[in-house]
Design an enzyme around this catalytic site. Structure first.
Site, PDB file in Angstrom:
ATOM      1  N   CYS B  81      74.634  10.017  89.520  1.00  0.00           N
ATOM      2  CA  CYS B  81      74.395  11.190  90.707  1.00  0.00           C
ATOM      3  C   CYS B  81      72.832  10.797  90.987  1.00  0.00           C
ATOM      4  O   CYS B  81      72.144   9.772  91.095  1.00  0.00           O
ATOM      5  CB  CYS B  81      74.771  12.501  90.223  1.00  0.00           C
ATOM      6  SG  CYS B  81      74.840  13.447  91.586  1.00  0.00           S
ATOM      7  N   HIS B 187      80.794  11.365  89.687  1.00  0.00           N
ATOM      8  CA  HIS B 187      80.657  11.894  88.247  1.00  0.00           C
ATOM      9  C   HIS B 187      81.870  11.207  87.675  1.00  0.00           C
ATOM     10  O   HIS B 187      82.949  11.823  87.379  1.00  0.00           O
ATOM     11  CB  HIS B 187      80.562  13.353  88.546  1.00  0.00           C
ATOM     12  CG  HIS B 187      79.579  13.793  89.043  1.00  0.00           C
ATOM     13  ND1 HIS B 187      78.164  13.905  88.393  1.00  0.00           N
ATOM     14  CD2 HIS B 187      78.891  14.326  90.159  1.00  0.00           C
ATOM     15  CE1 HIS B 187      77.112  14.778  88.964  1.00  0.00           C
ATOM     16  NE2 HIS B 187      77.669  14.537  90.386  1.00  0.00           N
ATOM     17  N   GLU B 189      82.248  11.712  84.313  1.00  0.00           N
ATOM     18  CA  GLU B 189      82.630  12.761  83.620  1.00  0.00           C
ATOM     19  C   GLU B 189      83.426  13.609  84.154  1.00  0.00           C
ATOM     20  O   GLU B 189      83.984  14.588  83.065  1.00  0.00           O
ATOM     21  CB  GLU B 189      81.279  13.338  82.900  1.00  0.00           C
ATOM     22  CG  GLU B 189      80.378  14.024  83.749  1.00  0.00           C
ATOM     23  CD  GLU B 189      79.693  13.640  84.744  1.00  0.00           C
ATOM     24  OE1 GLU B 189      79.691  12.334  85.118  1.00  0.00           O
ATOM     25  OE2 GLU B 189      78.827  14.212  85.565  1.00  0.00           O
TER      26      GLU B 189
END
Lengths: 257, 207
Positions: B81, B187, B189
């Site tokens: 990001c 993202h 994650e």
């Protein structure tokens, strides 16, 4: 293309999860971490967590619980409740939350949205509004104790919040909370047409059809639901559920309508 | 395998380390120069605004160390990001120059595209089309999706540096790669097993 989102909303009180009806009568659902883990296993698009005690009792967020929930969730999380300072917000983000929702603070500390947005970026700030109808059927914005907290018109407030730096609007329809009556599509349309931001909308969902309707007729980006994903049957037995990937395909492919 | 997640004091470091540990790898969240020098792989996550991000790197005295490790020693790094955006030359969001590792600039999404209203930020799940390093995206029969939340995107001037693209009204660059340097706008994650596959592939990648 960007997919529409289907989002369970969970209410925290202590270490437990609850579901309310019209913001009252909280029913205990279970341990917050366990429920979050089940939603993670179901690969939900996103989870929204609201601590319904924090603002009311003027308590700081329950950081250790938030951290435990975040460490078992591999999807985006929004947290709201008791965030009134940049320091609190920092701790929340550090524990693994993507977005913070401001509600009480929007009216108590009007400059906070801008401060947080300047620091963390607008995409991580959700402006959360409780909307109710007054005696004349007009939409009014209320606080968590259901007292009117904004005197102007809803569209003006949406504009103010957008200019202040909010990145998403979350609407909680108080009158339909926990009622399973379906979403108020007119309210969804009103909010979407007066906001250039993504809108997530909660209150009344009882079926996948309702979700489809609020996403495509209402025009919102995120359909949020509580009861639908935590209860089963007319007696409201606790059962954590979420549409399967096939069901999601049916809900979010608009061209099938 | 020693993975360091660079702590800029403002990023979603918790989520990244959660997923890496879940995948069974060791990782440390730190801004300690010695740990960064000894690491096998680096991850630069990011939440926040561009200038705050660059200032955080400067204030932790990480700039020289990162340039030496990433550019001179060619240590693999993944920007996530804002972490990827910081690797461009600069951003419309700020005044401070970026790291300039990619021939790219960070720009703001227009709120209209071809006369149509476009909601900014771009927030939610979207698919990506890989241009190279297919192993980062493999294994899901084109059904992979990732979570995005951003108002700014990278405009890449050198097409050989494009890792992947995504459609949001128009096609935009959702990932960059040059040699040992990787960046993704989404993202991983926060993208369930699709993100796990990407992080695992990056960690196991031999650059």
């Amino acid at each position: 293309m960007l997919k529409k989102r289907i989002i369970p909303s969970l209410l925290l009180k202590g270490n437990g999860l609850y579901k309310t009806t019209k913001f009252s009568n909280p029913i205990y659902l279970g341990d917050a971490i366990n429920v979050a883990k089940i939603f993670n296993a179901k690969e939900v698009d996103e989870l929204m967590l609201f601590d319904i005690d924090s603002s009311k009792l003027n308590k700081a967020p329950n950081f250790s619980l938030i951290k435990d929930i975040a460490s078992s969730c591999f999807m985006p999380l929004t947290y709201g409740g008791g965030i009134e300072t940049i320091e609190n917000a920092k701790k929340i983000f550090k524990s693994g939350i993507e977005k913070i929702a401001l509600n009480t603070a929007l009216f108590k500390k009007p400059r906070l949205v801008k401060e947080l947005s300047d620091y963390f970026g607008r995409q991580s700030i959700v402006a959360s509004l409780n909307v109710k109808r007054d005696l004349f059927g007009r939409y009014i914005v209320v606080n968590n104790s259901l007292k009117k907290c904004y005197d102007g018109r809803l569209p003006d407030l949406l504009l103010e919040l957008t200019e202040a730096g909010a990145g998403e609007i979350f609407i909680n329809d108080v009158d339909r909370d926990g009622t399973l009556k379906g979403y108020d599509i007119n309210l969804a349309k009103l909010v979407c047409s007066n906001s250039g931001l993504p809108v997530s909308f909660c209150g009344g969902a009882s079926s996948f059809e309702d979700i489809k309707e609020v996403l495509f007729e209402g025009g919102v980006s995120g359909a949020v639901a509580g009861s639908l994903f935590v209860f089963s049957g007319p007696r409201k037995a606790v059962l954590i559920s979420y549409p399967s990937s096939d069901d999601i395909q049916k809900i979010i492919s608009s061209d099938e309508r | 395998m020693e993975i360091i997640i660079i702590d800029t004091g403002m990023a979603n470091v918790g989520s990244v380390s959660n997923m890496i540990r879940y995948l069974g790898f060791q990782c440390t969240v730190s801004n300690d120069i010695n740990l960064i020098k000894n690491a096998d792989k680096l991850i630069l996550p990011g939440v926040g605004s561009f200038d705050e991000g660059m200032l955080a790197l400067k204030n932790s005295h990480l700039l020289d160390c990162l340039i030496e490790e990433v550019i001179t020693n060619r240590k693999p790094i993944l920007g996530i990001c804002l972490g990827m955006q910081l690797m461009t030359k600069g951003s419309e969001e700020g005044k401070i120059p970026g790291l300039g590792w990619f021939d790219a600039e960070t720009k703001k999404f227009d709120s209209t595209y071809l006369g149509q209203k476009r909601i900014v930020p771009h927030m939610g799940w979207n698919s990506v089309k890989a241009s190279k390093h297919l192993e980062l995206f493999d294994g899901f029969e084109n059904s992979s999706k990732f979570y995005f939340v951003h108002s700014y995107y990278v405009d890449a001037y050198n097409s050989s540096e494009i890792l992947c693209t995504t459609e949001y009204g128009e096609k935009f660059v959702s990932g960059l790669n040059k040699d040992n340097i990787f960046g993704v706008q989404f993202h991983p994650e926060k993208s369930h097993r699709y993100g796990m596959n990407l992080l695992k592939s990056f960690i196991e990648l031999e650059c």
